[in-house]
Design an enzyme around this catalytic site. Sequence first.
Site, mmCIF file in Angstrom:
data_model
loop_
_atom_site.group_PDB
_atom_site.id
_atom_site.type_symbol
_atom_site.label_atom_id
_atom_site.label_comp_id
_atom_site.label_asym_id
_atom_site.label_seq_id
_atom_site.Cartn_x
_atom_site.Cartn_y
_atom_site.Cartn_z
ATOM 1 N N ASP A 13 2.627 0.205 -14.979
ATOM 2 C CA ASP A 13 2.050 -0.710 -16.506
ATOM 3 C C ASP A 13 1.659 -2.105 -16.237
ATOM 4 O O ASP A 13 0.510 -2.458 -16.189
ATOM 5 C CB ASP A 13 3.252 -0.005 -17.920
ATOM 6 C CG ASP A 13 2.634 1.148 -18.056
ATOM 7 O OD1 ASP A 13 1.603 1.885 -17.596
ATOM 8 O OD2 ASP A 13 3.140 1.629 -18.741
ATOM 9 N N ARG A 93 12.169 -7.712 -27.861
ATOM 10 C CA ARG A 93 10.896 -8.191 -27.297
ATOM 11 C C ARG A 93 10.164 -9.020 -28.415
ATOM 12 O O ARG A 93 9.757 -10.446 -27.228
ATOM 13 C CB ARG A 93 9.768 -6.733 -28.349
ATOM 14 C CG ARG A 93 9.744 -5.323 -27.603
ATOM 15 C CD ARG A 93 9.787 -5.667 -26.156
ATOM 16 N NE ARG A 93 10.054 -4.271 -26.029
ATOM 17 C CZ ARG A 93 10.052 -4.160 -24.186
ATOM 18 N NH1 ARG A 93 10.754 -5.291 -23.808
ATOM 19 N NH2 ARG A 93 9.810 -2.967 -23.691
ATOM 20 N N ASP A 122 5.762 -1.452 -28.563
ATOM 21 C CA ASP A 122 5.616 -2.757 -28.393
ATOM 22 C C ASP A 122 4.510 -3.694 -28.800
ATOM 23 O O ASP A 122 4.749 -4.398 -28.442
ATOM 24 C CB ASP A 122 5.969 -2.600 -26.490
ATOM 25 C CG ASP A 122 7.817 -2.296 -27.521
ATOM 26 O OD1 ASP A 122 8.566 -2.751 -28.006
ATOM 27 O OD2 ASP A 122 8.203 -1.185 -26.126
ATOM 28 N N SER A 173 10.504 7.284 -18.093
ATOM 29 C CA SER A 173 10.012 5.842 -18.961
ATOM 30 C C SER A 173 11.396 5.419 -19.262
ATOM 31 O O SER A 173 12.150 5.499 -20.559
ATOM 32 C CB SER A 173 9.222 5.373 -20.288
ATOM 33 O OG SER A 173 9.139 4.250 -20.351
HETATM 34 N N1 ARG Z 1 11.221 3.662 -29.200
HETATM 35 C C1 ARG Z 1 12.450 2.716 -29.034
HETATM 36 C C2 ARG Z 1 11.458 1.161 -29.633
HETATM 37 O O1 ARG Z 1 10.618 1.149 -30.119
HETATM 38 C C3 ARG Z 1 12.214 2.294 -27.501
HETATM 39 C C4 ARG Z 1 11.754 2.730 -26.560
HETATM 40 C C5 ARG Z 1 11.682 1.509 -25.497
HETATM 41 N N2 ARG Z 1 10.657 2.415 -24.218
HETATM 42 C C6 ARG Z 1 11.125 2.778 -23.308
HETATM 43 N N3 ARG Z 1 10.595 3.254 -22.437
HETATM 44 N N4 ARG Z 1 11.869 3.755 -23.437
HETATM 45 O O2 ARG Z 1 12.405 0.366 -30.029
#
Ligand code: ARG
Length: 396
Positions: A13, A93, A122, A173
């Site tokens: 991405d 983040r 995110d 991912s």
């Molecule tokens: N769903 C989790 C969060 O929003 C983790 C997302 C992480 N991304 C991934 N591609 N595994 O905190």
Amino acid sequence: MKSVILVYSGGLDTSICIPLMREEYGYERIVTVTVDVGQPAEDIKQAAEKAAQMGTEHFTVDAKEEFAKEYCWASLRANGEYQGYPLSTAIARPIIAAKAVELANRLKITSFAHGCTGKGNDQFRIEYTIRALCPQATIHAPIREKNLTRSWEIDYAKKHNVPIQQSLEKIWSIDENLWGRSIEGGELENPEKAPPEVIFQWTKGFETSGHTPREVKVAFSAGVPVSIDGEKTSPAQLVNRANQIAGDNGVGRIDVMEDRLLGLKVRENYECPGAILLLAAHKALEALVLSREEQRFKRLVDQEWAQLAYSGLWWDPFKDDLDAFIEKTQERVEGEVTLRLFKGSLQVIGRKSPWALYSQELASFDTTTFEQNDATGMVKQFGLASRLYLSLKGKK
Ligand code: ARG
């Protein structure tokens, strides 16, 4: 020169954002920044190599110790969990975005880009922090804005000589930092299916984890761990050590159905051995030193804190208020907890603290210091309202 800072991980991405920024958004100078919060060293290196290949001005910011001390420890003090797993991506983040803003200020750039999709959390977290710390920011989210799909991205990458690691990126991912590792996509998208062993990197399975129970001691001061088995280390090293010990014993695998900010449910797997170990120890110590009322109220505060942290609202006034309460309670969270780990199970088996609100003398079955007779009157009036209620009901 039209310049933009791209928050860069090296994944598909964010990588296609580089040509997109040039061709579709008209930027001439692309600055990429990768913030190291404990993802694999190999990923950090590859991000730098890819950036060089694609001709960006690249920066790597090592934020591991700051992340551990200011973010992981804050979350630990708040027992930070969301829907049964320790917050990890969520707490990384804000620091990633904050480091991007710091760099932008230094380079006098006010345009930002990130590779978040329009489905996830995110985009909220990263854009919120950038806007909070850089109010004049212009933010681009090409994947979301152009509604891109994975296969379109792979095609586009090939056409624009964007290097991609097919194998990994095609299947899962993955997001990783010191505090945890999250895996989604691929066959995990079917919630009925058991997670395949190959997705796990930090934790051993039943067959390969330690064959004898492992005892471990974690010492705390002011609510944060200072040593494991008597060995004092820096915060980031301590988290690594905790990950190692708990992971070797199969502790820290979590499979959840998660409700994202947009209301979307996703199946997510987590590996967070160190966080699980340290959270268990921290809670055990709080149970020893905090009063019943403090604990009851702190559970509510912790829940509110976790909701804010999950949403990425790191600089919210409400969070400051909650932090003030948490900080006060943590002054007494000092001492040592002993745990036993074995094949994925974790038990607290001992605790001590100079602030323990516990007296063996008073609690013991053999004590005479506690005048049992004193309880008689209290017991008699206990539940008075229930008695009145039942008698009224009987009359009706
Ligand atoms: N769903 C989790 C969060 O929003 C983790 C997302 C992480 N991304 C991934 N591609 N595994 O905190």
